[in-house]
Each structure stands twice: as C-alpha cells, then as structure tokens.
Design an enzyme around this catalytic site. Structure first.
Site, short mmCIF file in Angstrom:
data_model
loop_
_atom_site.label_atom_id
_atom_site.label_comp_id
_atom_site.label_asym_id
_atom_site.label_seq_id
_atom_site.Cartn_x
_atom_site.Cartn_y
_atom_site.Cartn_z
N ASP A 94 0.84 -1.20 0.00
CA ASP A 94 0.00 0.00 0.00
C ASP A 94 0.88 1.25 0.00
O ASP A 94 1.94 1.26 -0.63
CB ASP A 94 -0.94 -0.05 1.23
N HIS A 121 -3.77 6.20 3.39
CA HIS A 121 -4.43 4.97 2.95
C HIS A 121 -3.78 3.72 3.56
O HIS A 121 -4.47 2.86 4.12
CB HIS A 121 -4.38 4.93 1.42
N SER A 136 -10.97 -1.11 -0.73
CA SER A 136 -9.68 -1.04 -0.02
C SER A 136 -9.84 -1.33 1.46
O SER A 136 -8.95 -1.89 2.08
CB SER A 136 -9.08 0.36 -0.14
#
Ligand code: NAG
Ligand code: NAG
Ligand code: NAG
Ligand code: NAG
Ligand code: NAG
Ligand code: NAG
Ligand code: NAG
Length: 765
Positions: A155, A214, A546
């Site tokens: 990620d 994220h 996600s």
C-alpha cells in the site's frame, strides 16, 4: 502489449467521485494518467523471458547478469539504471527502462517471451470487529487474535508512531527460520507490531513512512492493536478500537505515493520481497487491472507465486461499481473482496422549508449550532455548470454564500474539499447529494462546516424543492450523533465492483463481502475544522473495497493461526462456504445499496464474511497448482501465456484442461445454452470437522433450473477423508426468452453442526 498494473483504491471516495463523474460524462479519463512518463522517450517495461535452466542455482547477482544480457549496453542520459528490478519468485523476468526501438531489439533476443508497458495509475476500527461478531469467546479466543502470524500490507506505507501500531502485549517477532524480513530504512521505528518495512519506487528505496493515510488506515483494519477512546471528531467511539487480528504482526511494503500512484514494476518487487520475507498473508488493497487477462494483472500473477509458498493473497474487487463486469483481480487463487455497509450512521438530518426531513450523515457535528434555524438554500449548479454543481473550489470562488446552506452534488472531488470551498465562500452549511449511481451509499466525512451527505432518492426531491421555490427555499440541519440498527444492513456498497469477469470463465467474484463504508481506522494527520498538527491519535473514516480487503486479511490470519497446515485454497474455501448471503433470520438476501433491491450473486459473492464460522467450516474444497494450470489451459491460454502467468516453463500438452465450472472451487458457475441445456460438474470435499460426521444436502434451485446430485448424503468416517459428488444442472421448462440472464441458487451441506454453502450462478447465454 500493455495494461495491467495496480492502483491503490485510494478510496478517499476521491477516486470514487472522479470515476462517477467520468461515468456520467462518458469521457475516457480513467485513472491512467501520464501515458508517457516524461522520462525522455524511455518507458518502464515488464519483460518476461524463458526461465534460465539453472534458475534455482543462480545467485541474485547471476540472475541480474542474465537479465542484463537482454538489455542494451548503452547508459541512459538521465543516469537512471536500465534494469529497474530483477525478479526471481514471481515471474521469470525483469523491469527495465527502454525506448520503443530498444524494446524491439530485446524482443528479437532468444528466450524473450512477453513485454508489457508498466502502467502508471493515479491513486485510486472501532465497530466492525463487533459487527462481524468477534469476541474473546469465539474466533478471537481460539485463534489468540492472530498471534504469531504476519500480514504483509502492500500500500502507501505506514505511520509507525500511531497508537494502533504500538507493540503492547505483542510477542517478539518470529524466529529467523520463519521471518527473514527487517526494517531496512535507517531510523524507521519498527517494533514487535511492525516487524518489516520497505518502500519500492522505480528501483530506489525511499522512506516507508505514509504521507497519504491509505496504507496506515488499511494496516490498522487488518491488525491494529487495541486503542482506547478512538473516535472521529467525537463520533463512532470505540472502546477500545482494534483491527481484525489485533495480535498479528505487520510487514509494510510501500508501492503507492501521493500525487503519483502505484506502478506495476514496484508491486511485483514488493510481492516478491514479501514472499522472501516469509509473510503469511498478503493484503493488496490495489485496484486497476480491471478485466485484464490474468497474465497482465500484477496482483493475480503475484498471488499465484504467493500461494506456492503457502501465503494467502487477499485483494480488492475494485471500486468501479455499480455496473456489472467491472471486476479487478478475478483469478481463482486470490480471495477477492467486495464492500458492504454496516448498520451504523453518524446522523445529520436535513429539514426542508415544507417540513420534509431527510436522513444524512456527517462526522462533524458541532454542539454550538442552531439546528432549528432555517437558512436559505443555494444551488451553484442551478444553471447547469457541472463544476459548480460539484462545488469545485474554482467554481465557488465568485459566490457569496453568507447566510445560506449550499447544495452540492457528490462528484469530481472529495466531499471535504467541497466543504472547504463552501466555507471559504461564507456558507453556513452544506448538503451533499448523491447522484443516481451512488444510490444509498453515503460517506460520513469530517467536514469543516455543518453538513449532511444524503442519498440518491433524496437528491431528486431536494433539487425539485429548490427549483420550485428558488429564493423561497429554506432548510435546517440537525445532528443526532452515532446511531446503530439501520436497515437494511449489510448491503452491497454502490461502488463495489461487480462481476462477472470476462477473463476468468465466469467464476463467482467477488468471493465475499466485508465492511467497506465509513470504516474508522488510523490516520497520520488530524482532520476536521481545527486540525491539530501535533495530534498523534487521529482516526478517520474511509470507504472503499480497499477497506473491505484488510478485514478479510485479518480474518484469514485468524483462520490460518488455528489451521497452520491448511493450503491457501482451503482457507479461501473456509471463508467462502461460511459467508452469509442473507441479512435477516428469515433469510432475506443481501440487498444492493443502489435501490435496496436484492443484489445479484456477482455483487455479493457468497455474502458477508463470517469470521466465527470460518474458523470451523466442517468441509473444505481443495485445489492444487496443477488444477490452476489445467484451468488456465481450459481458458484457452497458449503455452506462452501459461508460462508468463506462472513464471516458469509449462505446456498445456498432457495437462487435463478444466473449465471454470469444473475447477474444484467452493462456488459453481455454469452456462446453459439452447444447444447445451444441461451440464454436469463434480466437486470434492475434505472433512475437517469431526471424524465421524454425516451431511445432507439442501438445494435452492435457480429459477428455471433443476439440480440433481449424484448423492444427497455425505457420510465421513475419518478426518481428512475426501468424498466426491456430481452436480447436474438441467433447464426446467422453456429456455428464457430474455437470454443473457444470471440466476442464483445454492447447495447447502448441513450436518447439524456445520453448514457448508456452495453458491451457484447459472448463466443463460
Ligand atoms: C554489450 O557488451 C557485451 C560484452 O561487453 C557484448 O558482448 C555485446 O555485444 C554488447 N551488446 C551490444 C548490444 O552492444
Ligand atoms: C535487512 O535484510 C537485508 C536483506 O536480507 C539485509 O541486506 C540488511 O542488511 C538487513 N538490514 C538490517 C538492518 O538488518
Ligand atoms: C471544470 O474544472 C476543470 C478542472 O478544474 C477545468 O479543467 C474545466 O475547465 C472546468 N470546466 C468549466 C466548464 O469551467
Ligand atoms: C414551494 O413550491 C411548492 C410547489 O410549487 C409550493 O406548493 C410551496 O408553497 C412553495 N413553498 C414556499 C415556501 O414557497
Ligand atoms: C460462460 O459464458 C461466458 C460469457 O459468454 C464466458 O465468458 C465464460 O467463459 C463461460 N464459462 C464457462 C465455464 O463456459
Ligand atoms: C445471517 O445473518 C443474519 C443477520 O445477522 C442472521 O439473522 C442469520 O441467522 C445469518 N444466517 C446464517 C446462516 O448464519
Ligand atoms: C443431467 O440430468 C438429466 C436428467 O437426468 C439428463 O437428461 C442429462 O443428460 C444430464 N446431463 C448431463 C450433462 O449429464
């Protein structure tokens, strides 16, 4: 020769919105930016070559020299190295910077197999463990919360100092026999929670620190430690908050960078490093690769390498819904996860001048706010300017919104940015309205002004009210805090990608759903109207497949820790066959969040993941690498395509070809046509429940289809015993006049103690 590659589903809803705009305007803007990378006229290519005969014996240096032998000797003006990565486990090949002319020379070399240009893409808890039923008395108890397991996160890096990643009560990292990774970036503070961290950027290794958010968020959902008093601006309090496998270790592989995206070559390198390091699960909240063939999708290719090392690959279905056929990463060896809603809302209510009320959401709920006062409504998009209807900062620059509540539509930019623009234009409050393709799926943003995000059906009513009354249109906003018990729930989030994939023979994907809307997770920087730059304890809501993915990665760690000897296929099977396709005790099927109608099987897969049942599935469907090879051959792949997928020599000659229906997958998809109105497939199950256990079949036939089984009872007398049976699907009555219809059913093997569900999709083609 192109395509594939990952983009992180940078689902700050940002991408979501961008994508919706794109859908509605039919432009071709998809997240691929920068087709030409601007590095002179060279490009990064991923090049597959025939595996060196001595591959296993070559040192890393020798392998690199072998790969260099395909490349020109000349150096690049930029000074960048030609060879970006030399791969060993994942594919037989390398990534290199070449001009198109040089590529032609490489292609002419003996041993060359395939080249694809590396695509560059733009970037795409407190409550959910409880919502999914995890407590110390069940799955958490029997798995010791994932203790000793390692989840690799591919990620945007991690904020290592966030309290979610403190190592309180964590055991030390596993011994060198199991764990070979480390924190190779000088000064990066790893501990017993984060036991590995490395960043990959075009053959360089910058800091693994997350400056986007994220990666930090995703890691905390999978394996965040317990944190007291986690909340977002006082809402969604969890005491304590934690990830799904709070005692598992994390290893961080950063491949996505803010304002840049994620490159396929870096993703391959990261997956390869994760395999070498010895992770147990790889969690890939990466999008992109929508409907690419398997050998052009870095996640699918990386995953087939991973399963050969016993690693469980988990990935996102993508955020390209609600349209059908929008799936990413649909290979059968990877667990593909769609996003569902929960029953929690951070409620914010809009009341129009005529008394009608609408329930919306906002995480920012100020206490000093007159919720009875009606403010005049203004809709900057009233003259048809799309940018103004989306409240883009540039479009609001000349508006004076003092004393007004502004109406914005959910498009183009993040909702928080609309709020900032509205605030700067003087607005008292803001209403954000969903466009049709977002349906009932509303985020709950950390706005900077009083606001309410409202679903689609309400968009029509509120705009209608505004246009009919114009200067006489008024509204108030009032707040009701964090509320639970909202129905229907779970539903399939509007953005969650739907199958069927045209690339996988129709195998039912996504496999399962997990929560992916307004998930509270760790965040590197503070949010809301008065962000504190020194804050270290921030949690933030994010939405996307996600966020659904690391829920399942954490659950896979729980299942793995109880069943260390199971193959990745068996763990996938355990998670699929125990998922729940209904949301009520009466068996109402999970609805789609668009119109609250029953969702299709290619939206829900097997349904909402059920961690407690997945720990003890009773029976599992197994698959071997040979089965997958037979499947690739059955898809019609030529030898070179199979070789590229596997990264080693392989021919389809002498291999038993399997159709997607014949693969021993835990779900079954078959096609019935006018010329083939019946079909028989077989399945083999292994007993992992009690030694002596008998199952009987309960069948839910798809409408217009009769299902016959070769046996309706399975009697096991020992553990690990395998039994096979045939399933015959026959058209009942006339062939549907509509054509091209997908109907769902299921076969349930029930022993009284274990319930093993095989989801079924029948397509009339
Ligand atoms: C590159 O160098 C090697 C060894 O020095 C030589 O054999 C080869 O011909 C050269 N290749 C090109 C394309 O110049
Ligand atoms: C981390 O591992 C790499 C590869 O095994 C090794 O080269 C490096 O020295 C290690 N770094 C530390 C700090 O142990
Ligand atoms: C809308 O905004 C985009 C991006 O800021 C800009 O390129 C475009 O010209 C704007 N369109 C109009 C009609 O103003
Ligand atoms: C708003 O418009 C509707 C429909 O024209 C009308 O019935 C209503 O009286 C108007 N309300 C106000 C406050 O003007
Ligand atoms: C079923 O039909 C679809 C659409 O034509 C096709 O993509 C898929 O490969 C078929 N699946 C099987 C198992 O034949
Ligand atoms: C599925 O979930 C619903 C709602 O939580 C529950 O009532 C039902 O019993 C579950 N079904 C199964 C088979 O577990
Ligand atoms: C399925 O069963 C039906 C009814 O017994 C039979 O007519 C048909 O031939 C079977 N189909 C296959 C493919 O075996």
């Amino acid at each position: 020769m192109e395509k594939c590659s990952p983009i992180v589903l940078f689902l700050l809803v940002k991408l979501l919105l961008l994508q919706l705009l794109i859908q509605s305007s039919n432009s071709q803007l998809l997240p691929i930016v920068d087709e030409v990378l601007g590095r002179h006229d060279t490009q990064v290519y991923i090049i597959d070559v025939e595996r060196h005969e001595q591959h296993e014996l070559l040192s890393d240096g020798d392998l690199e020299s072998f790969h260099r032998s395909f490349l020109p000797n000349s150096t690049l003006d930029s000074g960048e190295p030609r060879l970006v990565y030399s791969y060993r486990h994942l594919l037989s090949g390398f990534a290199a910077r070449l001009t198109p002319g040089e590529l032609e020379v490489v292609k002419s070399k003996p041993g060359f197999l395939y080249a694809q240009r590396d695509h560059h893409y733009q970037l795409a808890t407190t409550y959910t463990p409880k919502y999914l039923g995890l407590t110390t008395y069940n799955a958490w108890g029997s798995s010791m919360m994932g203790q000793g397991l390692i989840i690799g996160i591919i990620d945007s890096g991690i904020k290592p100092t966030h309290p979610s990643f403190k190592d309180t009560n964590m055991p030390p990292k596993p011994p060198i026999t199991k764990w070979k990774g480390n924190c190779s970036y000088a000064g990066f503070p790893c501990n017993n929670k984060i036991i590995g961290a490395k960043s990959f950027f075009g053959g360089t290794w910058p800091s693994p620190e997350d400056t986007d958010g994220h990666g930090t968020h995703v890691a905390s959902i999978a394996a965040g430690n317990f944190v007291n008093d986690a909340n977002i601006l006082g809402m969604a309090k969890g005491d304590p908050a934690s990830g799904m496998a709070p005692m598992a270790h994390l290893s961080i592989y950063k491949v996505c960078f803010p304002n840049y995206g994620c490159d396929g070559a870096d993703t391959y390198a990261a997956i390869e490093k994760a395999i070498r390091d010895g992770v147990d699960i790889i969690s890939m909240s990466l999008g992109g690769g929508k409907n690419s063939p398997i050998y052009e999708d870095s996640v699918s290719r990386g995953s087939i390498a991973a399963i050969q090392h016993g690693i469980i690959p988990v990935t996102a279905a993508g955020n390209y819904g609600p349209d059908t056929g929008t799936l990413s990463h649909s290979a059968p060896w990877v667990l593909t996860v769609g996003a569902s809603t929960t029953d929690r809302r951070i409620t914010s209510i809009v009341e129009l001048g005529d008394g009608r009320t609408f329930l919306g959401q906002s995480a920012y709920q100020p206490t000093k706010w007159n919720s009875n006062k009606k403010w005049q409504l203004e809709y900057p998009g009233k003259d048809g300017d799309v940018n103004a209807s989306c409240c883009m900062p540039s479009a609001l620059a000349n508006w004076n919104l003092r004393g007004k509540i502004v109406i914005c539509e959910a498009c183009i930019i993040k909702d928080e940015e609309k709020g900032e623009a509205a605030y700067l234009a003087g607005a008292e409050g803001m209403i954000v309205l969903n466009q049709p393709s977002r349906g009932h799926t509303t985020p709950s943003p950390a706005h900077v002004l009083p606001a309410s995000n409202i679903d689609h059906p309400a968009q029509l009513e509120i705009l209608d009210y505004f246009f009919k009354n114009q200067s006489n249109a008024f509204a108030s906003i009032s707040f009701k805090g964090t509320q639970f018990g909202f129905t229907p729930s779970p539903t399939v989030a509007s953005f969650s990608s739907r199958g069927p994939s045209p690339m996988n023979g129709g195998i039912i994907k996504p496999d399962v759903l997990a929560p992916g809307i307004n998930i509270l997770g760790a965040w590197p920087t503070d949010v809301g109207p008065n962000p504190n730059p020194l804050a270290t304890h921030t949690f933030y809501f994010e939405s996307g497949t996600s966020m659904a993915t690391p829920h399942v990665s954490g659950i896979a760690a729980l299942v793995r820790s109880k069943h260390l000897d199971w193959t990745p296929a068996e763990i996938l099977s355990a998670i699929v066959t125990t998922s729940n396709d209904s949301w009520t005790a009466a068996g109402d099927l999970i609805a789609d969040d668009i119109l609250y109608k029953t969702a299709g099987i290619y939206a829900t897969g097997a349904g909402q993941v059920n961690p407690n049942k997945a720990m003890d599935p009773g029976l599992v469907f197994g698959l071997t690498l040979n089965d997958y090879i037979g499947y690739l051959c059955g898809l019609g792949y030529e030898d070179w395509q199979v070789m590229v997928t596997l990264g080693r020599k392989q021919s389809c000659k002498g291999v038993k070809h399997l159709t997607a229906s014949e693969l021993n997958y835990p779900s079954i998809a078959v096609n019935l046509t006018r010329s083939t109105p019946s079909q028989t497939v077989s399945r083999t199950v292994k007993n992992v429940g009690d030694a002596r256990e008998g199952y009987s079949a309960k069948i839910t036939e798809p409408v217009g289809v009769t299902i016959y089984l070769s046996t309706y009872k399975l009697q096991f007398t020992r553990l690990d015993q395998e039994l096979s049976y045939n399933i015959n699907f026959s058209l009942k009555g006339a062939y549907p006049s509509q054509g091209s219809e997908i109907r769902r059913g299921k076969i349930v093997w029930d022993s009284g103690k274990h319930v093993v569900t095989t989801p079924i999709a029948v397509r009339f083609t």
